[in-house]
Design an enzyme around this catalytic site. Structure first.
Site, PDB file in Angstrom:
ATOM      1  N   CYS A  47     -29.895 -20.745  61.776  1.00 46.28           N
ATOM      2  CA  CYS A  47     -28.981 -19.934  62.595  1.00 46.28           C
ATOM      3  C   CYS A  47     -28.988 -18.492  62.092  1.00 46.28           C
ATOM      4  O   CYS A  47     -29.191 -18.231  60.915  1.00 46.28           O
ATOM      5  CB  CYS A  47     -27.574 -20.520  62.500  1.00 46.28           C
ATOM      6  SG  CYS A  47     -26.310 -19.532  63.289  1.00 46.28           S
ATOM      7  N   SER A  49     -26.595 -16.625  61.465  1.00 49.84           N
ATOM      8  CA  SER A  49     -25.584 -16.366  60.431  1.00 49.84           C
ATOM      9  C   SER A  49     -26.133 -16.633  59.027  1.00 49.84           C
ATOM     10  O   SER A  49     -25.723 -15.981  58.068  1.00 49.84           O
ATOM     11  CB  SER A  49     -24.335 -17.208  60.658  1.00 49.84           C
ATOM     12  OG  SER A  49     -23.786 -16.883  61.892  1.00 49.84           O
ATOM     13  N   HIS A  52     -27.734 -13.589  58.135  1.00 49.76           N
ATOM     14  CA  HIS A  52     -26.764 -12.531  57.811  1.00 49.76           C
ATOM     15  C   HIS A  52     -26.412 -12.544  56.321  1.00 49.76           C
ATOM     16  O   HIS A  52     -26.080 -11.516  55.752  1.00 49.76           O
ATOM     17  CB  HIS A  52     -25.483 -12.698  58.642  1.00 49.76           C
ATOM     18  CG  HIS A  52     -25.638 -12.230  60.064  1.00 49.76           C
ATOM     19  ND1 HIS A  52     -24.755 -12.574  61.060  1.00 49.76           N
ATOM     20  CD2 HIS A  52     -26.564 -11.454  60.647  1.00 49.76           C
ATOM     21  CE1 HIS A  52     -25.144 -12.021  62.199  1.00 49.76           C
ATOM     22  NE2 HIS A  52     -26.238 -11.342  61.977  1.00 49.76           N
ATOM     23  N   HIS A  68     -25.953 -24.665  58.047  1.00 48.76           N
ATOM     24  CA  HIS A  68     -24.659 -25.183  58.522  1.00 48.76           C
ATOM     25  C   HIS A  68     -24.771 -25.832  59.902  1.00 48.76           C
ATOM     26  O   HIS A  68     -23.768 -26.015  60.570  1.00 48.76           O
ATOM     27  CB  HIS A  68     -23.629 -24.040  58.559  1.00 48.76           C
ATOM     28  CG  HIS A  68     -24.029 -22.922  59.455  1.00 48.76           C
ATOM     29  ND1 HIS A  68     -24.918 -21.953  59.069  1.00 48.76           N
ATOM     30  CD2 HIS A  68     -23.715 -22.657  60.737  1.00 48.76           C
ATOM     31  CE1 HIS A  68     -25.113 -21.130  60.077  1.00 48.76           C
ATOM     32  NE2 HIS A  68     -24.412 -21.535  61.100  1.00 48.76           N
ATOM     33  N   CYS A 175     -23.657 -25.914  65.573  1.00 50.13           N
ATOM     34  CA  CYS A 175     -23.343 -24.479  65.615  1.00 50.13           C
ATOM     35  C   CYS A 175     -23.749 -23.825  66.925  1.00 50.13           C
ATOM     36  O   CYS A 175     -22.927 -23.652  67.822  1.00 50.13           O
ATOM     37  CB  CYS A 175     -23.937 -23.723  64.426  1.00 50.13           C
ATOM     38  SG  CYS A 175     -23.485 -21.977  64.495  1.00 50.13           S
TER      39      CYS A 175
HETATM   40  N1  COD Z   1     -28.633  -4.899  74.055  1.00 50.71           N
HETATM   41  C1  COD Z   1     -29.068  -6.045  74.653  1.00 50.71           C
HETATM   42  N2  COD Z   1     -29.633  -7.070  73.971  1.00 50.71           N
HETATM   43  C2  COD Z   1     -29.758  -6.965  72.640  1.00 50.71           C
HETATM   44  C3  COD Z   1     -29.353  -5.801  71.946  1.00 50.71           C
HETATM   45  C4  COD Z   1     -28.770  -4.728  72.719  1.00 50.71           C
HETATM   46  N3  COD Z   1     -28.315  -3.606  72.137  1.00 50.71           N
HETATM   47  N4  COD Z   1     -29.607  -5.967  70.639  1.00 50.71           N
HETATM   48  C5  COD Z   1     -30.142  -7.208  70.508  1.00 50.71           C
HETATM   49  N5  COD Z   1     -30.252  -7.790  71.711  1.00 50.71           N
HETATM   50  C6  COD Z   1     -30.732  -9.144  72.022  1.00 50.71           C
HETATM   51  C7  COD Z   1     -31.919  -9.571  71.212  1.00 50.71           C
HETATM   52  O1  COD Z   1     -33.123  -9.203  71.862  1.00 50.71           O
HETATM   53  C8  COD Z   1     -31.771 -11.120  71.184  1.00 50.71           C
HETATM   54  O2  COD Z   1     -32.445 -11.714  72.271  1.00 50.71           O
HETATM   55  C9  COD Z   1     -30.274 -11.338  71.376  1.00 50.71           C
HETATM   56  O3  COD Z   1     -29.701 -10.073  71.661  1.00 50.71           O
HETATM   57  C10 COD Z   1     -29.590 -11.915  70.123  1.00 50.71           C
HETATM   58  O4  COD Z   1     -30.122 -13.124  69.845  1.00 50.71           O
HETATM   59  P1  COD Z   1     -30.395 -13.728  68.353  1.00 50.71           P
HETATM   60  O5  COD Z   1     -31.472 -14.756  68.514  1.00 50.71           O
HETATM   61  O6  COD Z   1     -30.592 -12.618  67.409  1.00 50.71           O
HETATM   62  O7  COD Z   1     -29.037 -14.409  67.947  1.00 50.71           O
HETATM   63  P2  COD Z   1     -28.306 -15.814  68.206  1.00 50.71           P
HETATM   64  O8  COD Z   1     -28.210 -16.113  69.672  1.00 50.71           O
HETATM   65  O9  COD Z   1     -28.895 -16.908  67.359  1.00 50.71           O
HETATM   66  O10 COD Z   1     -26.841 -15.497  67.632  1.00 50.71           O
HETATM   67  C11 COD Z   1     -26.206 -14.364  67.985  1.00 50.71           C
HETATM   68  C12 COD Z   1     -24.790 -14.235  67.383  1.00 50.71           C
HETATM   69  C13 COD Z   1     -24.370 -12.832  67.556  1.00 50.71           C
HETATM   70  C14 COD Z   1     -23.826 -15.130  68.140  1.00 50.71           C
HETATM   71  C15 COD Z   1     -24.779 -14.619  65.885  1.00 50.71           C
HETATM   72  O11 COD Z   1     -25.609 -13.831  65.170  1.00 50.71           O
HETATM   73  C16 COD Z   1     -23.417 -14.418  65.307  1.00 50.71           C
HETATM   74  O12 COD Z   1     -22.972 -13.325  65.091  1.00 50.71           O
HETATM   75  N6  COD Z   1     -22.736 -15.481  65.039  1.00 50.71           N
HETATM   76  C17 COD Z   1     -21.442 -15.382  64.479  1.00 50.71           C
HETATM   77  C18 COD Z   1     -20.520 -16.072  65.320  1.00 50.71           C
HETATM   78  C19 COD Z   1     -20.131 -17.387  64.734  1.00 50.71           C
HETATM   79  O13 COD Z   1     -19.548 -18.190  65.421  1.00 50.71           O
HETATM   80  N7  COD Z   1     -20.468 -17.615  63.464  1.00 50.71           N
HETATM   81  C20 COD Z   1     -20.147 -18.788  62.763  1.00 50.71           C
HETATM   82  C21 COD Z   1     -21.340 -19.546  62.267  1.00 50.71           C
HETATM   83  S1  COD Z   1     -22.783 -19.172  63.050  1.00 50.71           S
HETATM   84 ZN    ZN Z   2     -24.413 -20.756  62.910  1.00 48.30          ZN
END
Ligand code: COD
Ligand code: ZN
Length: 376
Positions: A47, A49, A52, A68, A175
């Site tokens: 994931c 996170s 991160h 997780h 998750c």
């Molecule tokens: N504008 C449009 N699209 C964008 C931009 C932008 N400025 N920047 C990035 N993107 C796109 C990327 O191309 C990508 O496709 C997408 O956004 C993000 O996808 P991923 O693959 O990086 O991330 P995910 O889907 O696995 O997770 C995203 C979260 C933001 C939800 C995750 O990182 C997070 O913050 N999780 C915390 C929330 C939570 O519940 N955490 C607890 C345990 S995980």
């Molecule tokens: Zn997660």
């Protein structure tokens, strides 16, 4: 071989300091104490996170075992554990559900007071760890730690699931899937016929797209910088996809144009950037629009926005783990998956042996994977 009550030596991916790769080392996993459960991990998803922590955006105490989003089998239980027994298939829960604290009792609450998200202390509720490596204490991560052959969790952080569920798929219910899908179904309660915009089409955003489709939304607009994710978003239910890079004007104005000046009924931010959080808010109807923040912004970041955005009636809210009460919801979501109410296959782009964990994280950082699942 019965290992109950013994220290188990096994392989784990340990992070010794930020910005360094995982090293697979032998660790010792102590037996579960009272109200704890030792689990043999079968599959674990990677994931954002977890990454991160590696990048330093989430601050934890090192050394640490991350992960997780997993499925495992109960190996042994400590005294007083009644809800699970050895041999049960389970999902560890990164938000526990103690069933006694205020958020657990409140019908709309899901952030159990025993969650490890605020402090990232990385220890069991009694302040100790069950992990060590060559005599050195190794920390856990948000009550779970699944990048290891064996982990120990508190009984409030584990849910028994259908024994027939495929671990390499339903681990996503731990998750990513539940976070995006629940933000729509649970936190926003999207109604049939609604117009929705999803910012970010990673695993979480795509799960939100699935939630919008399941809720009967009539327009589902995917917003993502790169267009690579558009075909998958459309396969899962997006009716249109737009890239902010294709327009000179801000994306919230583009979304107003696309909806004849009304704005969307619901917007979801699944990127974790403050600028896209503000844009998602500004994209929804100025009177009855609801914007849900799903992404996690870097620690200490702040958003400046005009109060007029909310004054006219908009609602801005957050959603953690899709607003689900973890222990109650996870077995039900697994049952719904088994009844084919939703699919997880399109989210899983890669599976690989646990030892290839560093390759899995490289795929994530390069934007080449949606979810990689490690098999143990
Ligand atoms: N504008 C449009 N699209 C964008 C931009 C932008 N400025 N920047 C990035 N993107 C796109 C990327 O191309 C990508 O496709 C997408 O956004 C993000 O996808 P991923 O693959 O990086 O991330 P995910 O889907 O696995 O997770 C995203 C979260 C933001 C939800 C995750 O990182 C997070 O913050 N999780 C915390 C929330 C939570 O519940 N955490 C607890 C345990 S995980
Ligand atoms: Zn997660």
């Amino acid at each position: 071989m019965n290992t109950a009550g013994e220290v188990i030596k096994c392989k784990a991916a340990v992070i010794w300091e930020p910005k360094k790769p995982f090293s697979i080392v032998e660790i010792e996993v102590a037996p579960p104490k009272a109200h704890e459960v030792r689990i043999k991990i079968l599959a674990s998803g990677i994931c954002r996170s977890d990454d991160h922590v590696l990048s330093g955006e989430i601050k934890v105490t090192f050394p640490v075992i991350l992960g997780h989003e997993a499925v495992g089998v109960v190996e042994s239980v400590g005294e007083g554990v009644t809800r699970v027994k050895p041999g049960d298939k389970v999902i560890p829960l990164f938000i526990p559900q103690c069933e006694e604290c205020r958020p657990c009792i409140h019908p709309r609450g899901n952030l159990c007071k025993f969650n490890g998200l605020g402090t990232f202390a990385g220890l069991m509720p009694d302040g100790t760890s069950r992990f060590s490596c060559k005599g050195e204490l190794v920390h856990n991560f948000i009550s779970t730690s699944t990048f290891t052959e064996y982990t120990v969790v508190h009984e409030s952080s584990v849910a028994k699931i259908d024994a027939a569920a495929p671990p390499e798929k339903v681990c996503l219910i731990g998750c990513g899937f539940s976070t995006g899908y629940g933000a729509v179904i649970n936190s926003a309660k999207v109604e049939p016929g609604s117009t929705c915009a999803i910012f970010g089409l990673g695993g979480v955003g795509l799960s939100a797209v699935m939630g919008c489709k399941a809720a009967g939304a009539s327009r589902i607009i995917g917003v993502n910088r790169s267009k690579e994710k558009f075909p998958k978003a459309k396969e899962l239910g997006a009716t249109e996809c737009v890239s902010p890079l294709d327009f000179e004007k801000p994306i919230n104005e583009v979304l107003f144009d696309m909806t004849d000046g009304a704005g969307v009924d619901y917007s979801f931010e699944a990127i974790g950037h403050t600028d896209t959080m503000a844009a998602a808010l500004a994209s929804c109807n100025r009177n009855y629009g609801v914007s849900v923040m799903v992404g996690f912004a870097p620690a200490l970041s702040e958003i400046a926005f005009s109060p007029a955005l909310l004054f006219t009636g908009r609602t801005w809210k957050g959603s953690l783990f899709g607003g689900w009460k973890s222990k109650d919801a996870v077995p039900k979501l697994v049952s719904e998956f088994m009844q084919k109410k939703f699919t997880l296959d399109p989210l899983i782009t890669h599976t690989m042996p646990f030892e290839k964990i560093n390759e899995g994280f490289e795929l994530l950082r390069a934007g080449k994977s949606i979810r990689s699942v490690l098999i143990f």
